[in-house]
Design a protein around this motif. Structure first.
Motif, short mmCIF file in Angstrom:
data_model
loop_
_atom_site.label_atom_id
_atom_site.label_comp_id
_atom_site.label_asym_id
_atom_site.label_seq_id
_atom_site.Cartn_x
_atom_site.Cartn_y
_atom_site.Cartn_z
N THR A 181 46.12 34.21 44.76
CA THR A 181 46.08 34.90 43.70
C THR A 181 45.04 35.42 43.15
O THR A 181 44.13 34.62 42.68
N SER A 198 44.66 38.02 38.03
CA SER A 198 45.79 37.96 37.00
C SER A 198 45.22 38.59 35.84
O SER A 198 44.25 38.69 35.18
N GLY A 199 46.27 39.27 35.20
CA GLY A 199 46.16 40.26 34.04
C GLY A 199 45.44 41.59 34.16
O GLY A 199 44.87 42.03 33.19
N ASN A 256 52.79 40.47 42.50
CA ASN A 256 54.29 39.88 41.91
C ASN A 256 54.83 40.24 40.80
O ASN A 256 54.24 41.06 40.23
N ALA A 280 55.00 38.92 38.09
CA ALA A 280 54.00 38.71 36.80
C ALA A 280 52.93 39.57 36.69
O ALA A 280 52.15 39.63 35.78
N ASP A 319 50.49 39.79 38.96
CA ASP A 319 49.26 38.98 39.66
C ASP A 319 49.08 39.82 41.03
O ASP A 319 49.99 40.44 41.78
N ASP A 325 37.96 39.82 44.29
CA ASP A 325 38.61 39.42 42.70
C ASP A 325 37.18 40.19 41.83
O ASP A 325 37.63 40.74 40.68
N GLY A 371 41.01 41.59 33.90
CA GLY A 371 41.73 40.66 34.40
C GLY A 371 41.12 39.43 34.76
O GLY A 371 39.81 39.32 34.18
N ARG A 383 40.46 31.32 35.22
CA ARG A 383 41.89 31.03 34.66
C ARG A 383 41.89 29.54 34.33
O ARG A 383 41.17 28.65 34.88
#
Length: 146
Positions: A63, A66-67, A93, A95, A97, A129, A138, A144
């Motif tokens: 992942t 995220s966000g 995905n 969500a 991500d 990332d 994100g 996280r």
């Protein structure tokens, strides 16, 4: 840990036997489900073993972010980068991500193939990332909360 098939269990045992040899310099751990997790830089990668027909597959996935703001230019960026990848591809995905993953067949996998796949996913996740967070926001895996 429960296995769904003998092929999945055999593949997990094979991969477990290679982990220290291939990734002893990277912090790694066994997961609750059949697989292993590794950290490199700011990236977390999971090496999961799943049953597949009469065989098994090894799915290497991170992942990445995220966000992030899922803007059209981010989606175009990810698709464009997919066209240049030798191992793996980006996806998103439910969500929202951003994932990067590569899958190989369990029964025919050898240590060199596993090492190449894991290193490719680790390197991509650790590189992209930062790029994604800088442009679209994100959080990286390292940022996280557990």
């Amino acid at each position: 840990m429960e296995f769904q098939t003998q092929a999945q269990q055999a593949c997990h045992a094979k991969v477990a036997g290679w982990m220290d040899e291939l990734f002893g310099q990277i912090p790694w751990e066994k997961l609750d489900e059949p697989g292993f997790g590794l950290f490199m830089g700011s990236a977390w990668v999971e090496v999961r073993i799943y049953p597949w027909q009469e065989d098994s597959v090894i799915n290497i996935r991170s992942t990445v972010v995220s966000g992030a703001k899922m803007a059209a230019d981010l989606q175009a960026f990810l698709l464009g980068e997919n066209a240049t990848m030798r191992f793996g591809a980006f996806s998103v995905n439910d969500a929202g991500d951003i994932l990067f993953e590569h899958t190989i067949v369990g029964s025919t996998c050898d240590p060199n193939e596993l090492e190449a796949s894991v290193n490719a996913v680790l390197a991509a996740a650790d590189d992209y990332d930062d790029q994604i967070v800088e442009r679209w926001g994100g959080e990286r895996a390292l940022d996280r909360s557990p």
